[in-house]
Design a protein around this motif. Structure first.
Motif, short mmCIF file in Angstrom:
data_model
loop_
_atom_site.label_atom_id
_atom_site.label_comp_id
_atom_site.label_asym_id
_atom_site.label_seq_id
_atom_site.Cartn_x
_atom_site.Cartn_y
_atom_site.Cartn_z
N GLU A 115 -8.40 8.70 -1.25
CA GLU A 115 -7.48 7.97 -1.97
C GLU A 115 -7.57 8.43 -3.58
OE1 GLU A 115 -6.18 3.65 -2.09
OE2 GLU A 115 -8.11 3.39 -3.30
N SER A 154 1.00 -1.18 0.13
CA SER A 154 0.02 0.05 -0.01
C SER A 154 0.85 1.48 -0.16
CB SER A 154 -0.84 0.15 1.15
OG SER A 154 -1.74 -1.14 1.32
N LYS A 168 -4.35 10.28 -5.61
CA LYS A 168 -3.94 9.55 -6.64
C LYS A 168 -4.14 10.40 -7.88
CE LYS A 168 -4.26 4.58 -5.93
NZ LYS A 168 -4.99 3.19 -6.13
N ASN A 169 -5.03 11.42 -8.08
CA ASN A 169 -5.31 12.06 -9.21
C ASN A 169 -4.70 13.58 -8.95
OD1 ASN A 169 -6.93 10.50 -11.22
ND2 ASN A 169 -7.84 9.81 -9.23
N HIS A 202 1.48 3.10 -2.42
CA HIS A 202 0.68 4.09 -3.25
C HIS A 202 -0.72 4.08 -3.25
CE1 HIS A 202 4.69 4.96 -4.98
NE2 HIS A 202 5.09 3.59 -5.42
N SER A 203 -1.34 3.76 -2.09
CA SER A 203 -2.65 3.58 -1.92
C SER A 203 -2.89 3.75 -0.30
CB SER A 203 -3.30 2.22 -2.31
OG SER A 203 -2.82 1.27 -1.22
N TYR A 212 1.04 4.19 5.73
CA TYR A 212 0.40 4.53 4.46
C TYR A 212 -1.16 5.46 4.69
CZ TYR A 212 -1.68 0.12 4.86
OH TYR A 212 -2.38 -1.15 5.20
N GLY A 251 -0.40 12.49 -6.20
CA GLY A 251 0.16 10.94 -6.02
C GLY A 251 0.34 10.66 -4.44
N LEU A 252 -0.07 9.38 -4.50
CA LEU A 252 -0.05 8.68 -3.05
C LEU A 252 1.34 8.03 -2.76
CD1 LEU A 252 -3.61 7.17 -2.69
CD2 LEU A 252 -2.58 9.28 -1.50
N TYR A 253 2.07 8.48 -1.63
CA TYR A 253 3.16 7.87 -1.30
C TYR A 253 3.19 7.68 0.23
CZ TYR A 253 4.43 9.86 -5.74
OH TYR A 253 4.47 9.99 -7.11
#
Length: 524
Positions: A69, A50, A73-74, A52-53, A133, A77-79
């Motif tokens: 989320e 996870s 992501k849009n 990137h989520s 995360y 970005g997820l880190y």
């Protein structure tokens, strides 16, 4: 710009000395307890999948988390960035604490400092940081739940009640477990109001309690409706994990057993899912509970007020353990199990005594013997209260030390495996690999670390055997070792080969072979 500056300056000026002290204490103690995690990268198990989520969202009824989320992501970005999520988490814990001491009418600066420290270092925080995360989102759930209580306590009108209900829905939509904080805070708010005015008519407090119950009930119903709508829109059904697919049902025939478990898991099983794993921790926690009971009895006995109010106060005190452990009341599903991440409401076990310590100091002085008894009781309780967070800080760091060793050991083990694969006779870089008997590795040379066996918090309960055989081991190898070969998933063809059957299991010599232009690794 000028008006914004004036607004912010006025807001800062309105913050009490106690709230400022709590804010600072959260950050100082938080860095002592979790700084190890913030500047390192201990990612395995769920965390490695996870990065990137936000983890599980819509399928676990966390539709607000799912929306967060999608936005993340849009946009940026997820880190899973430990330092960023860690600092944001401490900010949210601090803001929550600032509201909590206002809800509970905490007057002492030292009391506020203590509450801030305890909120920041309580081992549930450590457990949530194992899933870095999504940690900042989870602490956002705490904040909105606390804000919902604050609004309803301090803004007694229908519009703020609607805002409060909306925030309860948002909190449930991020992470349902923090609804227990809402429950215990509403309970404590009624108790604090009673302690301030024991001569008031009892119906005032009964009405206040019913008002709070109604808000929570409407919030729950609203959450269930919106969660159902979210499922229809997304086409994502509820997972059976933790009985989430039965979230709309409650078996009332099991209610007594659920209440019994709430008390049992609070007093009898005082390990609290790894929060109090050592004997010393259990002794101190049990000591705090016992001394708090004595102090509550003393305060109620010394209070001048209506008998009916005393009865209500005694009743509320009796159901406090159920409120603190109300996580056990949220589901009657057979597959429902509670772990450390879900038990942050237990931090109030160490905050409740502060309320009664301050109240006892406001009572009229009695005879000399009573004064001496009260002072001795409070002094011993304060000793237990202040030593406990120091123990928690030590244990928090021990959990991170364990994670550090495990991450390095597991990465090294897989690096050796990668080296042996590439060193196999006939190996070529373009050859695919097939793993036989994965997640059934038996390597007797793996490190044993018995000194870490008493660290069983969620996210830190594994050992190297668990991580080598973990369901997310591929993602671990890809991230930590940079090894992601083409893989053949149809293993049955190779499992039936006599040559493969005769191969020993890894790490024995001969457990890796090139067969029919495929690298075969036999784990079991």
């Amino acid at each position: 710009m000028g008006s914004l500056e004036v607004y912010l300056v006025n807001k800062i000026k309105s913050v009490s000395r106690q709230q400022k002290a709590l804010f600072i204490s959260v950050f100082i103690s938080g860095l002592f307890a979790h700084g190890y995690m913030f500047v390192n990268n201990f990612t395995y198990h769920d965390g490695i999948l996870s990065i990137h989520s936000m983890g599980a969202t819509f399928n676990l009824g966390r539709f607000i988390l799912g929306i967060i989320e999608i936005i993340g992501k849009n946009t940026l970005g997820l880190y899973s960035v430990p330092l960023f999520h860690g600092i944001i988490s401490l900010l949210l814990i601090a803001f929550s604490g600032m509201l909590i001491i206002e809800i509970l009418h905490i007057e002492g600066t030292l009391s506020a400092v203590y509450i801030g420290i305890m909120m920041a270092v309580f081992p549930v925080v450590t457990s949530i940081f194992a899933f870095m995360y999504t940690s900042s989102a989870y602490w956002c759930a705490l904040f909105v739940n606390v804000l919902a209580v604050w609004l309803l306590v301090y803004r007694q009108n229908i519009w703020h009640a609607l805002w409060s209900v909306g925030l309860i829905i948002i909190g449930l939509g991020i992470y349902q477990a923090y609804f227990t904080v809402t429950i215990i805070l509403f309970m404590l708010s009624v108790m604090v109001e009673m302690l301030k005015d024991m001569g008031a008519q009892s119906r005032k407090f009964v009405f206040r309690g019913l008002w709070y119950l109604a808000a929570m009930g409407v919030g729950l119903i609203g959450y269930l409706i919106l969660n159902k709508i979210a499922g229809i829109i997304t086409g994502i059904g509820m997972s059976s994990y933790q009985g989430m697919d039965k979230v709309n049902t409650l078996d009332f025939s099991k209610l007594f057993l659920m209440i019994k478990k709430a008390y049992q898991k609070f007093i009898v099983d005082i390990s609290w899912c790894g929060i109090n794993e050592t004997s010393v921790q259990k002794v101190f926690t049990f000591g705090v509970i016992l001394l708090t009971i004595l102090l509550i009895i003393f305060v109620i006995a010394k209070e001048n007020g209506l008998i009916a109010n005393k009865i209500i106060l005694i009743t509320l005190s009796g159901i406090l353990p159920m409120g603190l452990n109300s996580i056990y009341l949220l589901s009657s599903s057979e597959s429902y199990s509670v772990h450390a991440l879900m038990r942050y409401a237990l931090v109030f076990t160490f905050i409740v005594p502060v309320i009664f310590i301050e109240k006892s100091e406001q009572l009229e002085k009695g005879s000399g013997e009573i004064i001496i008894f009260r002072k001795k009781l409070i002094n011993v309780l304060l000793l237990f209260l202040w030593i406990t967070p120091a123990i928690f800080i030590y244990r928090d760091n021990a959990a991170y030390l364990k994670a550090d060793f495990l991450t390095q050991q597991t990465a090294t083990w897989f690096t050796v495996l990668e080296s042996e694969i590439k060193g196999t006779e006939g190996y070529r870089d373009e050859l695919p690999v097939v793993y036989i008997g994965e997640r059934e590795v038996e390597d007797y040379s793996l490190t044993k670390m018995p000194y870490f066996d008493n660290i069983t918090l969620s996210g830190f309960e594994q050992d190297i055997v668990d991580l080598v055989n973990n369901y997310a081991w591929r993602a671990f190898v890809e991230r930590h070792c940079g090894y992601a070969p083409e893989e053949i998933w149809d293993r049955e063809k190779y499992e039936k080969m006599d040559e493969v059957r005769q191969m020993p299991s890894y790490p024995d010599k001969g457990s890796i072979k090139v067969i029919s232009d495929t690298v075969v690794i036999k784990f079991s």
